[in-house]
Design an enzyme around this catalytic site. Structure first.
Site, PDB file in Angstrom:
ATOM      1  N   ASP A 201       0.629  -1.394  -0.243  1.00 24.40           N
ATOM      2  CA  ASP A 201      -0.100  -0.216   0.153  1.00 24.40           C
ATOM      3  C   ASP A 201       0.706   0.851   0.012  1.00 24.40           C
ATOM      4  O   ASP A 201       1.517   1.430   0.601  1.00 24.40           O
ATOM      5  CB  ASP A 201      -0.805  -0.241   1.280  1.00 24.40           C
ATOM      6  CG  ASP A 201      -2.001   1.104   1.537  1.00 24.40           C
ATOM      7  OD1 ASP A 201      -2.178   1.188   0.446  1.00 24.40           O
ATOM      8  OD2 ASP A 201      -1.719   1.932   2.530  1.00 24.40           O
ATOM      9  N   GLU A 243       1.484  -0.578  -5.677  1.00 22.79           N
ATOM     10  CA  GLU A 243       0.399   0.160  -5.657  1.00 22.79           C
ATOM     11  C   GLU A 243       0.906   1.830  -5.508  1.00 22.79           C
ATOM     12  O   GLU A 243       0.458   2.666  -4.175  1.00 22.79           O
ATOM     13  CB  GLU A 243      -0.929  -0.228  -4.219  1.00 22.79           C
ATOM     14  CG  GLU A 243      -2.247   0.907  -4.463  1.00 22.79           C
ATOM     15  CD  GLU A 243      -2.225   1.589  -3.594  1.00 22.79           C
ATOM     16  OE1 GLU A 243      -3.277   2.392  -3.482  1.00 22.79           O
ATOM     17  OE2 GLU A 243      -0.982   2.507  -2.793  1.00 22.79           O
TER      18      GLU A 243
END
Length: 532
Positions: A201, A243
Site C-alpha cells: 500500500d 499500489e
C-alpha cells in the site's frame, strides 16, 4: 514446486474479509467464513487471493490504520485461523497475498502512543515530528477535501507529526534504521506464515526530503529494493505488487531493473477503459498503451476495472475528468475526491453486454487481471453509506434478507432496488449458463489455455473504424486476434489480408470465415485464432 513467473499469467481476486462471508454469525465476515468459500473461488477460476488488511485496527480507514502488524483483528479470527486458510488455499492450487501497509500506522498503535507520551522514548524516532509544521511544503495533500495539511498538532507530544493520508495515520520515519528493520521483520513474519507475497500500500511516500514532492524519492526506491532482496533470498517465489498511482513512465521506475516490484497496478489504463466506452472509440486505449514503456522480462502489470477505493481520475485531463463525471456520476453523491465511488455494474448501466465487453478488455489487454469481489455477479453500490464504504458491502450469496452472508444482520446494508440480493446473488447465477458469473468463469478458463494473454506482445490492427479496438496478442508459439466493438451500434470492420481466413472463436468453439469486411454487433467481442 514454485513455477517461475507464475504471476505473469495469474488472475487475482481482491476481497475484504469483513465483507465476504460470516462464519460465526456475528454479522461480520471472518477468516473461517472465507475458508468455507474457497471452493467457490476455485470454481470461478482465480489463481491468487488478495486480502485487504486483516490486522488489529480501529477500522477508521477499513483496516489501513494498523494498530498491530503481528496479529489478526479479533473480528476476523486468530493467527491459527489464518494459518488454516493459507494451507487450504495452497491445497487447492491457489495462492494468497496480503496487504502490507509500509507508510503509516494508526495513531492507536502502541508505537505512536509511546512516541507521543515521551520525547525520550525509543519509539519517538519511529515517526516524523516538527516544532513548526512548516517543512516539506511542496508535498501535495492527498485527501484535500478532508485534510488541510500534512502536519497535525499533537497536544500530548507538544509537536506536529507528519501524515500523508488521514490525520489518524501518522507516517513512519524511514530515516530511522530501526523502522527499516522493523518493517522487514513484519514482512518476514507473514511470509513465514506462508503468504505468497504482498500488495504494498502506498509505497510512494516512505521518505521525506525538503524541496521535493516527497514522492518516489531515491531513498524510497533503495529501501524497496532492499526489501525485495530479502524476499528473494529468504522466500524465493513470493511476489511484491505496487499500489502507486503515477503516469506510466514514472510507474516504470518501480520495476527498476527487475529487482524492485514484480508487479505494479497500471492505474493510468483503468480510467481510459471507461473513457473508451464513454467516447465509443479505441483511441484512449491506444494512446495510453503507446505511452507505456517496456518493462523487465520478469515483471508484469496488474490491470483492473474496479477496486475497494473510488474509481480514481487523477491520471486523466480536466476535460476527460468532466466527461467521465458526466457519464458515470450523474448524482453528486457518486463523486469522491478526484474519483467516482461506484461499482462496475452500475457504472455500465447494468448492461450485461457492456459489462462482459469490459471484462473481455481486462482479460485480453497486457497484464495480470485483478477482479474485485462481487463484480463477477454484477453487484451494485450503496450510496447511503459514507466515503468508500458504499462499494464495500457484504457479498451477496443468495436472495435472502441477509444475502446469505450471515445468520445475523450484516455490518452494513446491501444495495437496494435492481442490485438488491433478491435480484443479484451467486445462487441465481452459478449454474445459469448465460449469467455474468458463468461468462467470467468460462473466459478465465479459456484465458488459462493461452499464454499469449499473459506474456504475449500487443500489436494494434490498423483499421479505419475508430469504434473498434482490434489487436494481436502474440508469442512465438501462438497468435491471437482480439476484436472489440466499443459502441452501442453495429460496426463494420475492414480487415487487412493478414487478418482473414478460417477463424476459430475461442469463446464459442465455433469456426467462422473472416473475409475483407466483418460486422460486429453492439458491444460484441471476439477472441480468434486464424488459419490461412
Amino acid at each position: 514446486m514454485t513455477l517461475p513467473l507464475w504471476y505473469q499469467d495469474a488472475v487475482f481476486y481482491e476481497l475484504n474479509v469483513r465483507a465476504f462471508y460470516d462464519g460465526n454469525g456475528d454479522g461480520m465476515g471472518d477468516l473461517p467464513g472465507l475458508l468455507t468459500k474457497l471452493d467457490y473461488l476455485q470454481t470461478l477460476g482465480v489463481d491468487c487471493l488478495w486480502l485487504l488488511p486483516i490486522y488489529p485496527s480501529p477500522l477508521k480507514d477499513d483496516g489501513y490504520d494498523i494498530a498491530d502488524y503481528y496479529n489478526i483483528h479479533p473480528d476476523y479470527g486468530t493467527l491459527d485461523d489464518f494459518k488454516a486458510l493459507v494451507q487450504a488455499v495452497h491445497t487447492r492450487g491457489m495462492r494468497i497475498i496480503t496487504d502490507l501497509v509500509l507508510n503509516h500506522t494508526s495513531d492507536r498503535h502502541p508505537w505512536f502512543q509511546a512516541a507521543r507520551a515521551d520525547k525520550n522514548s525509543h519509539y519517538r524516532q519511529y515517526y516524523v515530528w516538527s516544532d513548526s509544521g512548516a517543512e516539506y511544503a511542496q508535498a501535495r495533500i492527498i485527501f484535500s477535501d478532508l485534510e488541510t495539511s500534512n502536519w497535525k498538532w499533537d497536544e500530548q507530544a507538544g509537536q506536529y507529526y507528519w501524515h500523508r493520508f488521514y490525520a489518524h495515520q501518522p507516517d513512519l520515519n524511514y530515516d530511522h534504521p530501526a523502522v527499516q528493520e522493523e518493517m522487514l521483520n513484519v514482512a518476514r513474519f507473514w511470509l513465514n506464515l506462508g503468504v505468497d507475497g504482498f500488495r504494498v500500500d502506498a509505497p510512494t511516500y516512505l521518505f521525506e526530503r525538503e524541496g521535493t514532492s516527497c514522492e518516489s524519492l531515491p531513498e524510497t526506491h533503495a529501501y524497496l529494493k532492499r526489501m525485495r532482496r530479502v524476499m528473494d533470498a529468504e522466500f524465493p517465489g513470493r511476489i511484491f505488487l505496487a499500489e502507486t498511482n503515477q503516469p506510466p513512465r514514472e510507474l516504470r521506475q518501480y520495476f527498476a531493473e527487475g529487482d524492485e516490484f514484480h508487479l505494479a497496478f497500471h492505474f493510468p489504463l483503468m480510467p481510459r477503459l471507461f473513457l473508451a466506452l464513454a467516447k465509443e472509440e479505441a483511441a484512449p486505449l491506444r494512446d495510453i498503451l503507446a505511452e507505456t514503456p517496456p518493462i523487465p522480462a520478469n515483471c508484469q502489470w496488474a490491470t483492473f476495472l474496479r477496486n475497494h477505493d473510488e474509481l480514481t481520475l487523477e491520471m486523466v485531463t480536466d476535460e476527460e475528468r468532466r466527461l467521465l463525471w458526466q457519464q458515470y456520476a450523474p448524482d453528486p453523491r457518486m463523486i469522491l475526491n478526484l474519483g467516482i465511488r461506484r461499482r462496475l455494474a452500475p457504472l455500465l448501466d447494468n448492461n450485461q453486454r457492456k459489462i462482459k465487453l469490459a471484462h473481455s478488455l481486462l482479460f485480453t489487454l497486457p497484464g495480470a487481471p485483478v477482479l474485485y469481489y462481487g463484480d463477477e455477479i454484477g453487484m451494485g453500490e450503496n450510496l447511503n453509506l459514507p466515503d468508500r464504504n458504499g462499494v464495500r458491502t457484504p457479498m451477496q450469496w443468495d436472495a435472502t434478507e441477509t444475502a446469505g452472508f450471515s445468520a445475523a444482520a450484516p455490518y452494513a446494508p446491501c444495495p437496494a432496488g435492481d442490485y438488491a440480493p433478491a435480484r443479484v446473488n451467486v445462487a441465481a447465477q452459478i449454474n445459469q449458463p448465460d449469467s455474468l458469473f458463468s461468462f467470467i468463469q468460462h473466459a478465465l478458463a479459456i484465458r488459462k489455455k493461452h499464454r499469449a494473454f499473459g506474456r504475449g506482445n500487443l500489436r494494434w490492427l490498423n483499421t479505419p473504424n475508430p469504434a473498434v479496438a482490434a489487436f494481436w496478442r502474440q508469442t512465438p508459439a501462438e497468435k491471437l486476434l482480439l476484436l472489440h466493438n466499443l459502441s452501442g451500434q453495429s460496426q463494420t470492420l475492414d480487415l487487412p489480408a493478414t487478418a482473414r481466413g478460417a477463424a476459430h472463436d475461442l469463446l464459442t468453439g465455433h469456426w467462422l470465415p473472416i473475409s475483407a469486411a466483418l460486422t460486429l454487433a453492439p458491444y460484441q467481442f471476439l477472441w480468434l485464432t486464424l488459419e490461412d
